[in-house]
Scaffold this active site. Sequence first.
Site, PDB file in Angstrom:
ATOM      1  N   HIS A  30       2.280   2.386  -3.418  1.00 48.07           N
ATOM      2  CA  HIS A  30       1.465   2.802  -3.362  1.00 48.07           C
ATOM      3  C   HIS A  30       1.895   4.049  -3.502  1.00 48.07           C
ATOM      4  O   HIS A  30       0.846   5.126  -3.794  1.00 48.07           O
ATOM      5  CB  HIS A  30      -0.009   2.761  -3.059  1.00 48.07           C
ATOM      6  CG  HIS A  30      -0.607   1.497  -3.714  1.00 48.07           C
ATOM      7  ND1 HIS A  30      -2.205   0.822  -2.948  1.00 48.07           N
ATOM      8  CD2 HIS A  30      -0.231  -0.136  -4.258  1.00 48.07           C
ATOM      9  CE1 HIS A  30      -2.594  -0.621  -3.215  1.00 48.07           C
ATOM     10  NE2 HIS A  30      -1.130  -0.486  -4.568  1.00 48.07           N
TER      11      HIS A  30
ATOM     12  N   ASP B 254       0.844  -1.125  -0.036  1.00 48.06           N
ATOM     13  CA  ASP B 254      -0.034   0.183   0.153  1.00 48.06           C
ATOM     14  C   ASP B 254       0.691   1.716   0.103  1.00 48.06           C
ATOM     15  O   ASP B 254       2.367   0.908  -0.472  1.00 48.06           O
ATOM     16  CB  ASP B 254      -1.091   0.223   0.996  1.00 48.06           C
ATOM     17  CG  ASP B 254      -2.593   0.915   0.982  1.00 48.06           C
ATOM     18  OD1 ASP B 254      -2.163   1.914   0.968  1.00 48.06           O
ATOM     19  OD2 ASP B 254      -3.453   0.175   1.107  1.00 48.06           O
TER      20      ASP B 254
END
Length: 536
Positions: free
Chosen positions: A367, A344
């Site tokens: 991310h 993430d």
Amino acid sequence: MSEFSFRSLTFMLLIALLVWSSNFEACMARRGRHWRQSRAASASSVSKKKGKGSHGGGSSHHNSGGISGSKPKSPSHNKAPSPSHNKAPSPSHNKAPSPPQLPKPRDDTPPSTPHKGSSSFNVLDFGAKGDGSTDDTKAFQAAWAAACKVEASQIIVPAAYKFLVGPISFSGPYCQPNILFQLDGTIVAPTDSKSWGKGLLQWLEFTKLRGITVQGKGLIDGRGSSWWQDTPYGDPIDDDFKLIVPLNSTAQQHPPMPIRSELSGKMPSIKPTALRFYGSFNVTVTGITIQNSPQCHLKFDNCAGVLVHDMSVSSPGNSPNTDGIHLQNSKQVLIHTTNLACGDDCISIQTGCSDVYVHNVNCGPGHGISIGSLGRDNTKACVSNITVRDIIMHNTMNGVRVKTWQGGSGSVQGVLFSNIQVSEVQLPIVIDQFYCDKSQCKNQTSAVALSGITYERIRGTYTVKPVHFACSDSLPCVDVTLNGIELKPVQEQYHMYEPFCWQTFGELRTPTVPPIACLQIGKPSSNRVNSDHDVC
């Protein structure tokens, strides 16, 4: 008898009486001197014994914090006497203990009184086995209880040992300041579901402390694969996956989950953060590695004065919701010289954060570095004075991103993204004010106000879209500045798109590659004035 003889006899008796009386007094005087000397000697002997006992009594405690018995004792009675303890007590030993300042030799105050000085407490000496299978949680709790009483103390987690530790809170607020948690060994999380009950939000937690440092060459292993596979679709999915369309498909599918390596029963749906700091001041994390957390790896919540450097986070790129570093309601944060690989956001900056400076960080997979998501469930979010610079990103979903929900309020202002090198990043520059990690979100007019966001020297390659600015219809983004943007496409397995802008106003200080003609120069003509609902 004649009178003369009688007087002579009387005189002789008087002389004898005087001589006897003189000898008696001398004898008594000598006896009195001897009694006083004997009493003084006895008192001196007792005093010496007391002094000896008060400094050297109790079982010895070697420098690593060990204890001779099975039960931990107060550190002041277990430490081996130093040379200063063999001297006569100084006048300071008879005074009431003063507040802890600089480290000093320990005095003879009771265990309940804060101790002066520093000391080391090795978890092995409190019963830890370090074999990777025996539950060492109680030993860690005992070591913390002892270290908590001593200013500038150290908890030693030695190298070459693997400690199985369940959920634990190293908590204040009554601990002495400046505790050092020296982590050179490995700490592993339990993988059986019963250790977690119905689910916990954190595994290792430090709360309400003043000056806490976690450092060393050790490893914190969350063994998260047991969690990732159990609830692959119950977790939120990054909404910006909708922007990424594979060439051979019309929609991006959920990323495949890592295969679980250990099966010990279904894990709770609530996943813990590996290492969390809450309500603490002057927090430092350096040197360590955190890997395979069930969820977020390192979190700071309600902290002030945070320093993170020269540490690593490592988990697979497809491990769900495994943020590297998560900041919330924290101020005066410095993060640098750190390697972050996760599933993430490498760094997530949430509401209540200000004065955050991030530099010299390697990010990927992951991310990217994100502000948000903010404003979920109509909440108010306030973020200001954020600097992210000198970053290298490779094979990440996003580069630098701001994401907010419809219906929120508050503001994001004063943000600088500078000197970001991206390599095969899908979406290098993103503002998304329509973020939604659920299957469906309703349209709402209110929004978190975004202003004063600068992107400079963002360079490298992208695989989907160089710029995506999607701002609120009712509250457009203002003062968005682009300077020195050079992004070149690399065709991989995704459809590629031109830069996109919606309700985004600002300035282009230099020509961009590719041209970003969609940015509207200046300010919106009908920009709504912020109400009290928006002001932070």
